[in-house]
Design a protein around this motif. Structure first.
Motif, PDB file in Angstrom:
ATOM      1  N   LEU A   1      -1.535   6.507  13.551  1.00  0.00           N
ATOM      2  CA  LEU A   1      -1.994   6.667  12.174  1.00  0.00           C
ATOM      3  C   LEU A   1      -1.187   7.725  11.430  1.00  0.00           C
ATOM      4  N   GLU A   2      -0.814   8.798  12.113  1.00  0.00           N
ATOM      5  CA  GLU A   2      -0.027   9.843  11.476  1.00  0.00           C
ATOM      6  C   GLU A   2       1.347   9.316  11.073  1.00  0.00           C
TER       7      GLU A   2
ATOM      8  N   GLU B   1     -10.646   7.751   9.883  1.00  0.00           N
ATOM      9  CA  GLU B   1     -10.431   7.817  11.335  1.00  0.00           C
ATOM     10  C   GLU B   1      -9.428   8.919  11.688  1.00  0.00           C
ATOM     11  N   LEU B   2      -8.342   9.032  10.894  1.00  0.00           N
ATOM     12  CA  LEU B   2      -7.334  10.060  11.152  1.00  0.00           C
ATOM     13  C   LEU B   2      -7.938  11.452  11.001  1.00  0.00           C
ATOM     14  N   GLU B   3      -8.829  11.605  10.053  1.00  0.00           N
ATOM     15  CA  GLU B   3      -9.478  12.890   9.827  1.00  0.00           C
ATOM     16  C   GLU B   3     -10.395  13.268  10.990  1.00  0.00           C
ATOM     17  N   GLN B   4     -11.054  12.263  11.580  1.00  0.00           N
ATOM     18  CA  GLN B   4     -12.039  12.532  12.641  1.00  0.00           C
ATOM     19  C   GLN B   4     -11.415  12.655  14.026  1.00  0.00           C
ATOM     20  N   LEU B   5     -10.194  12.090  14.202  1.00  0.00           N
ATOM     21  CA  LEU B   5      -9.597  12.060  15.542  1.00  0.00           C
ATOM     22  C   LEU B   5      -9.377  13.448  16.160  1.00  0.00           C
ATOM     23  N   PRO B   6      -8.900  14.478  15.414  1.00  0.00           N
ATOM     24  CA  PRO B   6      -8.722  15.792  16.058  1.00  0.00           C
ATOM     25  C   PRO B   6      -9.990  16.337  16.692  1.00  0.00           C
TER      26      PRO B   6
ATOM     27  N   GLU C   1      -5.277  10.053  21.537  1.00  0.00           N
ATOM     28  CA  GLU C   1      -4.001  10.686  21.178  1.00  0.00           C
ATOM     29  C   GLU C   1      -2.996   9.650  20.681  1.00  0.00           C
ATOM     30  N   ASP C   2      -2.933   8.495  21.361  1.00  0.00           N
ATOM     31  CA  ASP C   2      -2.040   7.422  20.922  1.00  0.00           C
ATOM     32  C   ASP C   2      -2.407   6.940  19.522  1.00  0.00           C
ATOM     33  N   ARG C   3      -3.710   6.802  19.274  1.00  0.00           N
ATOM     34  CA  ARG C   3      -4.166   6.321  17.955  1.00  0.00           C
ATOM     35  C   ARG C   3      -3.822   7.334  16.860  1.00  0.00           C
ATOM     36  N   TRP C   4      -3.973   8.633  17.151  1.00  0.00           N
ATOM     37  CA  TRP C   4      -3.639   9.661  16.177  1.00  0.00           C
ATOM     38  C   TRP C   4      -2.150   9.599  15.822  1.00  0.00           C
TER      39      TRP C   4
ATOM     40  N   ALA D   1       0.832  -1.201   0.000  1.00  0.00           N
ATOM     41  CA  ALA D   1       0.000   0.000   0.000  1.00  0.00           C
ATOM     42  C   ALA D   1       0.865   1.250   0.000  1.00  0.00           C
ATOM     43  N   THR D   2       0.363   2.289  -0.723  1.00  0.00           N
ATOM     44  CA  THR D   2       1.087   3.561  -0.757  1.00  0.00           C
ATOM     45  C   THR D   2       0.305   4.672  -0.075  1.00  0.00           C
ATOM     46  N   LYS D   3      -0.846   4.343   0.455  1.00  0.00           N
ATOM     47  CA  LYS D   3      -1.594   5.326   1.223  1.00  0.00           C
ATOM     48  C   LYS D   3      -2.503   4.604   2.210  1.00  0.00           C
ATOM     49  N   LEU D   4      -3.021   5.360   3.172  1.00  0.00           N
ATOM     50  CA  LEU D   4      -3.904   4.778   4.171  1.00  0.00           C
ATOM     51  C   LEU D   4      -5.162   4.220   3.529  1.00  0.00           C
ATOM     52  N   SER D   5      -5.703   3.178   4.140  1.00  0.00           N
ATOM     53  CA  SER D   5      -6.994   2.682   3.697  1.00  0.00           C
ATOM     54  C   SER D   5      -8.051   3.753   3.949  1.00  0.00           C
ATOM     55  N   TYR D   6      -9.191   3.619   3.260  1.00  0.00           N
ATOM     56  CA  TYR D   6     -10.265   4.605   3.444  1.00  0.00           C
ATOM     57  C   TYR D   6     -10.673   4.702   4.920  1.00  0.00           C
ATOM     58  N   LYS D   7     -10.772   3.536   5.571  1.00  0.00           N
ATOM     59  CA  LYS D   7     -11.203   3.504   6.976  1.00  0.00           C
ATOM     60  C   LYS D   7     -10.206   4.238   7.864  1.00  0.00           C
ATOM     61  N   ASP D   8      -8.890   3.949   7.681  1.00  0.00           N
ATOM     62  CA  ASP D   8      -7.872   4.596   8.510  1.00  0.00           C
ATOM     63  C   ASP D   8      -7.790   6.088   8.213  1.00  0.00           C
ATOM     64  N   ALA D   9      -7.896   6.450   6.926  1.00  0.00           N
ATOM     65  CA  ALA D   9      -7.837   7.868   6.565  1.00  0.00           C
ATOM     66  C   ALA D   9      -9.007   8.635   7.177  1.00  0.00           C
TER      67      ALA D   9
END
Length: 624
Positions: A613-614, A554-559, A607-610, A544-552
């Motif tokens: 994923l980052e 989640e990363l967007e919603q975490l903040p 915070e750990d999850r962010w 993979a060269t980018k995050l999966s849709y699910k992970d992306a």
């Protein structure tokens, strides 16, 4: 005299027990004078002060254990007052169950109440079938605590209730006391315990009782302000004494005769000044500079150890445990009572042999060991001979000679105590003496087993500061959560069945990591109960060269989730800061306290999850 440093409170609930104008002293020396202390149902108060200031004696006077010299003790008719002393002496010939059962209040015939006793014994990890005479000192304290809890008191007076309790039991006790409607007056060195349970603070200092309408976290700044005001008043008093003395010296004899009232007032001012300067100097706690050592302090290699407890059962402390301690590490060891924390410490120091494996000590390592039973102190020795076992009057501290009496003053001992026996000291004084003995020795590894027991809040603060500045290595066992958070950088949990696991950070980090690990484990377990996974394809997948849709997503919603949790925590903390909340709505207080803990754990996990994923996103984008 009681000083109400906060706004006066009109008591809605009459006191269940109170002292009025109380005075008490020993050997001609008053501990306190003119004290008014009411405690009502629903009160949540802690009592702080230096070791030796009279806190325990004040609690005994309030409970009726000791008689006051002057003043009055009042108990509301029908009110039940329960008291836990520091050193309870229960009858040796009773069974534990019977001893606790005897604390139950009267009830109509035929109503079963055994379950109340059994719940308290289970919560405090006690066997009701044992004889009281076979219990250790810590177990006897737990039995006395169980008896106090089942008595359904209107007021509960607790003197160091968390001593000899492990962390799960302390947390169980907190929940029990939060649910209780009894008025609480607590002496404790455990800040986390006081933070959850007390919303008012009483300060016993030089025989006076001062009152703060706030919790233990507000106490240090408030106490500093009180002392600063006293210094300003003392300065004004000195100027007035100087003016009155000049008048007395320059006045004519006849004028003196006509103004004897003014002379007597001057003498009174001087007495006031003498009382003010009696405030003892602060503790001078100094561990000194650590001696040089290699970067490797010790290495535990495949340690295994099983021991037989005092009831003949076998317990496994370690099963093939390996870890490394390096110079500058600060490790806190936690675990249930009986899990083997002290046994692990003794193996690391070479004082106890493992069943298999070995401990490798690094080059130039000089350990000192603070044992919780203080076995290094001989009760029949004097304080002088404890510090100067070879004779003489000089202690070598950090390479410099010190007179033994001068060195003892640094640890708040009076000159007259230098020749007294160790047996005459209180628990807190013995702790200070052992620290004095250890800090006088060359060392670069401090091994501390329950050093906080019996210490007052001020001494505990100084010990925390000294450990924070210490440039050597620290390994300590403690059940004090706040102390662990302030002093260690990793937690080693003795989890039973030979499992010893290390966690990065202090106690709060350990709790958050355990919560996250258990959540992840639950998710994995739940996944395994679903439909069987499809067989993997023969052809390997492209990287993979980018995050999966699910992970992306989640990363967007975490903040936003993190910001929401931070706002919720701030709102809950503001609500719980209201000192009257518990009295007005105890169920809401308990509910919001539990929710605050959940939100804090959720924030840490988010915070750990962010971060996870980052880091993954940056790694994948680097690939492409």
């Amino acid at each position: 005299m009681v000083r109400n440093m906060a706004s006066p409170s009109d008591r809605a609930t009459p006191p269940a027990v109170a002292l009025r104008g109380a005075q008490l002293g020993f050997g001609g020396r008053p501990l306190f004078t003119g004290i008014d202390l009411p405690v009502a149902k629903g009160d949540r108060m802690c009592l702080v002060g230096r070791n030796g200031s009279g806190k325990s004696t004040l609690l005994k006077a309030l409970s009726g254990e000791v008689d006051i010299d002057a003043g009055e003790r009042f108990v509301q008719p029908g009110a039940r007052i329960a008291y836990l002393p520091q050193d309870p002496r229960p009858p040796a010939d009773q069974l534990v169950f019977d001893y606790v059962f005897a604390g139950l209040p009267p009830a109509p015939e035929g109503i079963p109440r055994d379950h109340l006793v059994e719940a308290a014994l289970a919560g405090l990890a006690l066997d009701g079938d044992r004889s009281m005479g076979t219990l250790s000192g810590g177990e006897a304290r737990r039995a006395a605590l169980a008896r106090a809890l089942v008595s359904e008191p209107d007021v509960l007076l607790l003197d160091e209730p968390t001593n000899h309790l492990d962390l799960p039991t302390i947390e169980w006790l907190e929940q029990e006391l939060l649910r209780s409607e009894a008025g609480l007056l607590i002496i404790s060195h455990d800040r986390a315990f006081l933070r959850r349970l007390a919303n008012r603070t009483l300060w016993l200092e030089r025989g006076e009782l001062r009152r703060l309408n706030g919790g233990i976290d507000e106490f240090p700044d408030w106490a500093d302000r009180v002392l600063a005001e006293e210094e300003a008043q003392a300065h004004k008093l000195n100027r007035r004494i100087a003016e009155e003395t000049r008048w007395l010296r320059e006045g004519l004899t006849a004028r003196r005769k006509r103004n004897m009232g003014r002379v007597r007032a001057l003498l009174g001012l001087r007495r006031d000044k003498a009382e003010r300067i009696k405030r003892p100097e602060g503790l001078k706690l100094d561990a000194g500079d650590a001696t040089r050592s290699g970067s490797l302090v010790l290495e535990a290699i495949k340690l295994s150890k099983t021991y037989t407890d005092d009831r003949g059962g076998e317990k496994q402390v370690a099963d093939d445990v390996s870890f490394t301690v390096r110079r500058g590490d600060r490790i806190g060891i936690i675990g249930r009572n009986g899990a083997g924390k002290t046994t692990l410490l003794r193996m690391l120091l070479g004082r106890e042999e493992p069943d298999s494996g070995r401990v490798k000590l690094g080059f130039g390592v000089e350990p000192v060991y603070f044992d919780q039973k203080r076995a290094q102190l001989n009760p029949d020795d004097s304080l002088w001979s404890t510090l100067c076992p070879g004779g003489g009057d000089t202690v070598t501290v950090q390479g410099k000679p010190r007179h033994v009496v001068s060195y003892l003053r640094d640890f708040l001992f009076a000159d007259r105590q230098a020749t007294a026996k160790v047996a005459t000291l209180s628990g807190g004084e013995r702790n200070r003496l052992l620290l004095a003995k250890l800090f006088a020795q060359p060392h670069n590894l401090l091994v501390l087993d329950e050093p906080t027991n019996d210490l007052d809040v001020e001494t505990l603060d100084l010990l925390q500061e000294e450990l924070a500045d210490y440039d050597g290595t620290i390994i300590l066992v403690s059940h004090d959560r706040d102390f662990l958070d302030r002093t260690v950088t990793s937690i080693m949990a003795v989890e039973g069945d030979g499992k010893v696991r290390e966690y990065v950070g202090g106690y709060s980090d350990y709790v958050a990591e355990r919560a996250r690990t258990e959540t992840d484990a639950g998710g994995i377990a739940a996944g395994r109960t679903g439909r069987p996974a499809k067989p993997a394809a023969e052809k390997p997948k492209a990287r993979a060269t980018k995050l999966s849709y699910k992970d992306a997503r989640e990363l967007e919603q975490l903040p936003d989730r993190i910001a929401g949790l931070e706002a919720e925590i701030a709102k809950l903390e503001a609500a719980l800061a209201d000192p009257d909340l518990y009295g007005k709505d105890p169920k809401r207080f308990e509910r919001e306290t539990a929710r605050l803990a959940e939100a804090q754990a959720g924030l840490a996990a988010a915070e750990d999850r962010w971060l996870e994923l980052e880091a993954l996103r940056e790694e994948l984008e680097g690939v492409s």
